[in-house]
Design an enzyme around this catalytic site. Structure first.
Site, PDB file in Angstrom:
ATOM      1  N   MET A 108      10.791  -6.675   3.970  1.00  0.00           N
ATOM      2  CA  MET A 108      11.005  -7.336   5.262  1.00  0.00           C
ATOM      3  C   MET A 108      12.294  -8.163   5.331  1.00  0.00           C
ATOM      4  O   MET A 108      12.401  -9.050   6.166  1.00  0.00           O
ATOM      5  CB  MET A 108       9.796  -8.223   5.597  1.00  0.00           C
ATOM      6  CG  MET A 108       8.485  -7.449   5.700  1.00  0.00           C
ATOM      7  SD  MET A 108       8.530  -6.065   6.855  1.00  0.00           S
ATOM      8  CE  MET A 108       8.408  -6.955   8.395  1.00  0.00           C
TER       9      MET A 108
ATOM     10  N   SER B  95       0.828  -1.210   0.000  1.00  0.00           N
ATOM     11  CA  SER B  95       0.000   0.000   0.000  1.00  0.00           C
ATOM     12  C   SER B  95       0.864   1.263   0.000  1.00  0.00           C
ATOM     13  O   SER B  95       0.501   2.267  -0.624  1.00  0.00           O
ATOM     14  CB  SER B  95      -0.978  -0.004   1.181  1.00  0.00           C
ATOM     15  OG  SER B  95      -0.316   0.101   2.408  1.00  0.00           O
TER      16      SER B  95
ATOM     17  N   HIS C 238       9.101   3.358   8.459  1.00  0.00           N
ATOM     18  CA  HIS C 238       9.020   2.489   9.634  1.00  0.00           C
ATOM     19  C   HIS C 238       7.829   2.940  10.487  1.00  0.00           C
ATOM     20  O   HIS C 238       7.656   4.140  10.728  1.00  0.00           O
ATOM     21  CB  HIS C 238      10.316   2.591  10.443  1.00  0.00           C
ATOM     22  CG  HIS C 238      10.327   1.668  11.621  1.00  0.00           C
ATOM     23  ND1 HIS C 238      10.505   0.307  11.485  1.00  0.00           N
ATOM     24  CD2 HIS C 238      10.167   1.904  12.941  1.00  0.00           C
ATOM     25  CE1 HIS C 238      10.443  -0.256  12.682  1.00  0.00           C
ATOM     26  NE2 HIS C 238      10.250   0.687  13.590  1.00  0.00           N
TER      27      HIS C 238
HETATM   28  C1  GRF Z   1       4.067  -0.641   6.762  1.00  0.00           C
HETATM   29  O1  GRF Z   1       3.478  -0.460   8.020  1.00  0.00           O
HETATM   30  C2  GRF Z   1       5.520  -0.253   6.844  1.00  0.00           C
HETATM   31  O2  GRF Z   1       5.762   0.828   7.665  1.00  0.00           O
HETATM   32  C3  GRF Z   1       6.134  -1.496   7.403  1.00  0.00           C
HETATM   33  O3  GRF Z   1       5.447  -2.545   6.767  1.00  0.00           O
HETATM   34  C4  GRF Z   1       4.145  -2.117   6.390  1.00  0.00           C
HETATM   35  C5  GRF Z   1       4.018  -2.341   4.914  1.00  0.00           C
HETATM   36  O4  GRF Z   1       2.735  -2.141   4.442  1.00  0.00           O
HETATM   37  N1  GRF Z   1       7.549  -1.489   7.254  1.00  0.00           N
HETATM   38  P1  GRF Z   1       2.466  -2.046   2.881  1.00  0.00           P
HETATM   39  O5  GRF Z   1       3.042  -3.296   2.220  1.00  0.00           O
HETATM   40  O6  GRF Z   1       3.080  -0.804   2.358  1.00  0.00           O
HETATM   41  O7  GRF Z   1       0.962  -2.037   2.761  1.00  0.00           O
END
Ligand code: GRF
Length: 197
Positions: free
Chosen positions: A92, A14, A111
């Site tokens: 990740m 997202s 983050h």
């Molecule tokens: C977000 O909360 C970001 O801060 C964290 O992982 C989540 C990723 O969400 N590192 P998305 O894949 O961007 O929806």
């Protein structure tokens, strides 16, 4: 000339979509040239492709503990896209110093906490456990230390008495979608002064 941006994701993407949407606006100093993931099955890749952006997947699992070999495979795709800026958006995998140092001053991360509070995982649970009254998110330059590096922007989110980790995460994510595009727009134009939303 627009700055070329590659985005690395692991999940639904997202934040990646928020960045693509903003860069699609026409008056933006940057353009997306690649969305890459360590998870070939993540829905984020299909969303990026549907938005017309080149995608690449390098599954980290066959590489086991060999981070350098995984990164070398990922790097092939990244370097082919010739990015000026690399944005981690829910990526990740912990990156090795060698990888990070290739992109010094050119790699951003979002983050879901008010760094320097709560680097690493389970940020929302930790903020609730600590009895904090506000949470938020941070965009920062990436250095070899996890969730460290110069802060480029933060957005604050109040913590409500009835909050759970999930409800807080959802409200923080909404702010992530405002903060990351705002920071990237400025960063791509050469402005590294932190912004606070
Ligand atoms: C977000 O909360 C970001 O801060 C964290 O992982 C989540 C990723 O969400 N590192 P998305 O894949 O961007 O929806």
């Amino acid at each position: 000339m627009k700055k070329r941006v590659a985005i690395l994701i692991s999940g639904g993407g997202s934040n990646m979509l928020a960045l693509l949407r903003d860069m699609g606006g026409g008056d933006h100093p940057a353009e997306a040239v690649l969305v890459a993931s360590n998870d070939p099955s993540t829905s984020g890749l299909a969303k990026a492709a549907a938005a017309g952006v080149l995608t690449a997947a390098v599954d980290h699992r066959p590489f086991g503990r060999d981070r350098a070999a995984f990164e070398a495979a990922l790097l092939t795709h990244i370097l082919a896209a010739k990015p000026d800026i690399l944005c981690l958006a829910g990526f990740m995998r912990v990156l090795t110093p060698d990888f990070v140092n290739r992109f010094t001053g050119r790699m951003l991360n979002i983050h879901p906490s008010l760094l320097p509070l709560y680097p690493g995982l389970h940020t929302h649970q930790r903020a609730l456990d600590a009895g904090d009254t506000q949470a938020g998110c941070t965009v920062h330059e990436v250095t070899p230390i996890l969730d460290d590096g110069p802060i480029l922007g933060q957005a604050l989110v109040p913590i409500l008495p009835e909050d759970t980790p999930d409800s807080l995460a959802a409200r923080v994510l909404t702010q992530e979608h405002r903060l990351y595009p705002a920071v990237l727009r400025r960063f791509a134009a050469g402005d590294r002064k932190p912004i606070f939303l």
